[in-house]
Design a protein around this motif. Structure first.
Motif, PDB file in Angstrom:
ATOM      1  N   PRO A 156       0.838  -1.206   0.000  1.00 35.45           N
ATOM      2  CA  PRO A 156       0.000   0.000   0.000  1.00 35.45           C
ATOM      3  C   PRO A 156       0.876   1.261   0.000  1.00 35.45           C
ATOM      4  O   PRO A 156       1.832   1.353   0.766  1.00 35.45           O
ATOM      5  N   ALA A 157       0.563   2.189  -0.869  1.00 35.86           N
ATOM      6  CA  ALA A 157       1.337   3.430  -0.991  1.00 35.86           C
ATOM      7  C   ALA A 157       0.682   4.524  -0.169  1.00 35.86           C
ATOM      8  O   ALA A 157      -0.542   4.653  -0.152  1.00 35.86           O
ATOM      9  N   ASN A 158       1.516   5.311   0.492  1.00 35.74           N
ATOM     10  CA  ASN A 158       0.999   6.442   1.253  1.00 35.74           C
ATOM     11  C   ASN A 158       1.844   7.701   1.041  1.00 35.74           C
ATOM     12  O   ASN A 158       1.656   8.691   1.717  1.00 35.74           O
ATOM     13  N   GLN A 159       2.792   7.626   0.112  1.00 36.81           N
ATOM     14  CA  GLN A 159       3.659   8.763  -0.164  1.00 36.81           C
ATOM     15  C   GLN A 159       3.768   8.974  -1.666  1.00 36.81           C
ATOM     16  O   GLN A 159       3.572   8.045  -2.447  1.00 36.81           O
ATOM     17  N   VAL A 160       4.091  10.212  -2.050  1.00 30.34           N
ATOM     18  CA  VAL A 160       4.256  10.538  -3.468  1.00 30.34           C
ATOM     19  C   VAL A 160       5.701  10.957  -3.682  1.00 30.34           C
ATOM     20  O   VAL A 160       6.238  11.775  -2.949  1.00 30.34           O
ATOM     21  N   ALA A 210       3.338   6.954  -6.780  1.00 33.20           N
ATOM     22  CA  ALA A 210       3.020   6.545  -5.416  1.00 33.20           C
ATOM     23  C   ALA A 210       4.052   5.530  -4.944  1.00 33.20           C
ATOM     24  O   ALA A 210       4.439   4.634  -5.695  1.00 33.20           O
ATOM     25  N   LEU A 211       4.510   5.697  -3.694  1.00 33.47           N
ATOM     26  CA  LEU A 211       5.445   4.751  -3.087  1.00 33.47           C
ATOM     27  C   LEU A 211       5.012   4.440  -1.666  1.00 33.47           C
ATOM     28  O   LEU A 211       4.366   5.259  -1.005  1.00 33.47           O
ATOM     29  N   CYS A 212       5.408   3.264  -1.181  1.00 31.34           N
ATOM     30  CA  CYS A 212       5.196   2.938   0.225  1.00 31.34           C
ATOM     31  C   CYS A 212       6.295   3.640   1.036  1.00 31.34           C
ATOM     32  O   CYS A 212       7.280   4.132   0.481  1.00 31.34           O
TER      33      CYS A 212
END
Length: 128
Positions: A71-75, A91-93
């Motif tokens: 799941p990604a929560n950062q850009v 998007a990156l985790c």
């Protein structure tokens, strides 16, 4: 019984909780950085669009070709800098973003190091 290292020091080290910020004080990786001030005013909207476009899945690709898929929560800016176009964002985790940022930071630090070149040694038999 072996003595503890701190007993050999003049002062006892601080407790871990003494090293943490005061309660209610947020600590971020952004501290000391000008990065936040360089983001566009509509960054929250852009960030949400990127996370939605990438379906909330980490887009990092490992060296063996597999996609992270956590799941990604950062850009992340694919090419470091201030290009905030959708083609330069993904998007990156948390783990993949931290790894990429650390690598970029190490590269930037290496570029600022003063390089000294030592004279090339020659074999004593070749000296004239």
């Amino acid at each position: 019984m072996a003595s503890h290292h701190w007993r050999q020091c003049r002062t006892r080290p601080a407790r871990v909780r003494d090293l943490l910020p005061a309660e209610g004080v947020a600590v971020t990786a952004w501290q000391g950085s000008t990065r936040r001030s360089r983001l566009p005013k509509d960054w929250p909207r852009i960030r949400a669009r990127v996370l939605r476009r990438d379906k909330g899945v980490c887009q990092a690709v490992f060296s063996d070709g597999r996609q992270c898929a956590q799941p990604a929560n950062q850009v992340d800016h694919i090419v470091p800098g201030d290009d905030h176009s959708m083609t330069n964002l993904r998007a990156l985790c948390t783990w993949c973003h931290a790894r990429k940022s650390a690598q970029e930071g190490g590269t930037a630090a290496a570029l600022t190091r003063v390089r000294t070149e030592r004279p090339k040694p020659t074999h004593p038999a070749l000296d004239d």
